[in-house]
Design a protein around this motif. Structure first.
Motif, PDB file in Angstrom:
ATOM      1  N   ASN A 105       0.858  -1.201   0.000  1.00 43.18           N
ATOM      2  CA  ASN A 105       0.000   0.000   0.000  1.00 43.18           C
ATOM      3  C   ASN A 105       0.889   1.245   0.000  1.00 43.18           C
ATOM      4  N   TYR A 113      -8.422  11.623  -6.279  1.00 39.20           N
ATOM      5  CA  TYR A 113      -9.175  10.482  -6.802  1.00 39.20           C
ATOM      6  C   TYR A 113     -10.330  10.951  -7.680  1.00 39.20           C
ATOM      7  N   LEU A 117      -9.699   6.463 -12.042  1.00 36.09           N
ATOM      8  CA  LEU A 117      -8.815   5.589 -11.271  1.00 36.09           C
ATOM      9  C   LEU A 117      -9.517   4.329 -10.787  1.00 36.09           C
ATOM     10  N   GLN A 120      -9.359   0.007 -14.475  1.00 35.77           N
ATOM     11  CA  GLN A 120      -7.985  -0.351 -14.843  1.00 35.77           C
ATOM     12  C   GLN A 120      -7.702  -0.149 -16.328  1.00 35.77           C
ATOM     13  N   PHE A 125      -5.317   5.408 -14.938  1.00 37.98           N
ATOM     14  CA  PHE A 125      -4.946   4.267 -14.098  1.00 37.98           C
ATOM     15  C   PHE A 125      -3.687   3.595 -14.646  1.00 37.98           C
ATOM     16  N   LEU A 128      -0.595   5.707 -13.767  1.00 40.96           N
ATOM     17  CA  LEU A 128      -0.215   5.557 -12.359  1.00 40.96           C
ATOM     18  C   LEU A 128       0.335   4.157 -12.089  1.00 40.96           C
ATOM     19  N   SER A 129      -0.257   3.146 -12.721  1.00 41.32           N
ATOM     20  CA  SER A 129       0.215   1.774 -12.541  1.00 41.32           C
ATOM     21  C   SER A 129       1.662   1.628 -13.002  1.00 41.32           C
ATOM     22  N   VAL A 132       4.007   3.381 -10.364  1.00 40.77           N
ATOM     23  CA  VAL A 132       4.107   2.673  -9.081  1.00 40.77           C
ATOM     24  C   VAL A 132       4.846   1.349  -9.241  1.00 40.77           C
ATOM     25  N   LEU A 154      -0.165  -3.321  -9.896  1.00 40.87           N
ATOM     26  CA  LEU A 154      -1.127  -2.429  -9.251  1.00 40.87           C
ATOM     27  C   LEU A 154      -2.527  -3.006  -9.424  1.00 40.87           C
ATOM     28  N   VAL A 157      -6.884   1.427  -6.864  1.00 38.38           N
ATOM     29  CA  VAL A 157      -6.583   2.732  -6.271  1.00 38.38           C
ATOM     30  C   VAL A 157      -7.825   3.179  -5.517  1.00 38.38           C
ATOM     31  N   ALA A 166      -2.527   3.573  -3.380  1.00 38.43           N
ATOM     32  CA  ALA A 166      -2.292   2.638  -4.476  1.00 38.43           C
ATOM     33  C   ALA A 166      -1.936   1.285  -3.886  1.00 38.43           C
ATOM     34  N   GLU A 167      -2.748   0.280  -4.210  1.00 37.09           N
ATOM     35  CA  GLU A 167      -2.562  -1.054  -3.648  1.00 37.09           C
ATOM     36  C   GLU A 167      -2.014  -1.988  -4.730  1.00 37.09           C
TER      37      GLU A 167
END
Length: 227
Positions: A105, A113, A117, A120, A125, A128-129, A132, A154, A157, A166-167
């Motif tokens: 996380n 947000y 997001l 996917q 998204f 960001l993926s 990260v 990822l 989110v 972001a998980e």
């Protein structure tokens, strides 16, 4: 009466004696120049011989041939060693090693947000993926767990009070006898260390970024639903 002791010897006698001495010296001293010329001629004569005649003068070289049973023994031994190596490799990979999954996380404070997001397939998204996952990959590939780390992905989110969370799903190869909780703490320390060194466009709250293994089953279901 003449004094015999005072009579000198003729000069031609002295010159004859000197020539005798020179002749004797020449007979005793070997003529190295002739020997050198002779050696060169002998080598040249050997070089002028045909190849098959030159081969006669060379010493015979004995070539040892392995017997058929020795060759068969070597081949069998090599095959057995390869089979044992492959067997051990398969054993350790299949039985001693095990896949470990953790939920990473990452708290990001400079992203707000929105509905994009939550999908996917959206461009935001995916952007960001990529950021990260590249950050997490670089962190573990440059750590002591680089040979144990497989990849990150990822998953989702979620919104937060001051940004987004972001998980990501992290996958490792560890021994089946290792403690999952002890490894989780180790993975979390390495992740936070990498987040502190990060200098990219994302603003990350390191203290709020954690590693968890509690909800790993639900995460795996989400991953399987994507394929």
């Amino acid at each position: 009466m003449k004094d015999l002791h005072s009579t000198p010897f003729p000069s031609h006698h002295t010159s004859q004696c000197d020539s005798c001495i020179l002749q004797q010296h020449s007979l005793r001293s070997p003529d190295f120049s002739q020997a050198l010329v002779g050696g060169q001629k002998g080598y040249q004569t050997y070089r002028d011989l045909p190849w098959d005649l030159q081969k006669i003068h060379q010493p015979a070289i004995k070539i040892r041939h392995l017997e058929p049973w020795k060759i068969a023994l070597i081949v069998i031994g090599t095959a057995v060693a390869a089979a044992v190596t492959i067997g051990l490799l398969v054993y350790f990979l299949a039985y001693d090693q095990k896949l470990f999954y953790y939920s990473g996380n990452v708290k990001i404070t400079n992203i707000r947000y929105n509905n994009e997001l939550s999908r996917q397939s959206s461009g935001r998204f995916r952007d960001l993926s990529e950021r990260v996952e590249r950050l997490i990959d670089k962190t573990f590939y440059n750590s002591i767990l680089r040979k144990k780390y497989i990849r990150s992905r990822l998953i989702r989110v979620s919104p937060g009070a001051d940004g987004v969370m972001a998980e990501a799903l992290l996958t490792f190869w560890f021994s089946s006898t290792d403690s999952r909780e002890a490894l989780r703490e180790r993975v979390e320390r390495i992740l936070r260390r990498g987040l502190k060194k990060y200098t990219g466009p994302l603003r990350i709250n390191v203290r709020s970024s954690t590693i968890s293994s509690k909800y790993i089953t639900s995460l795996l279901k989400v991953v399987l639903a994507l394929f």
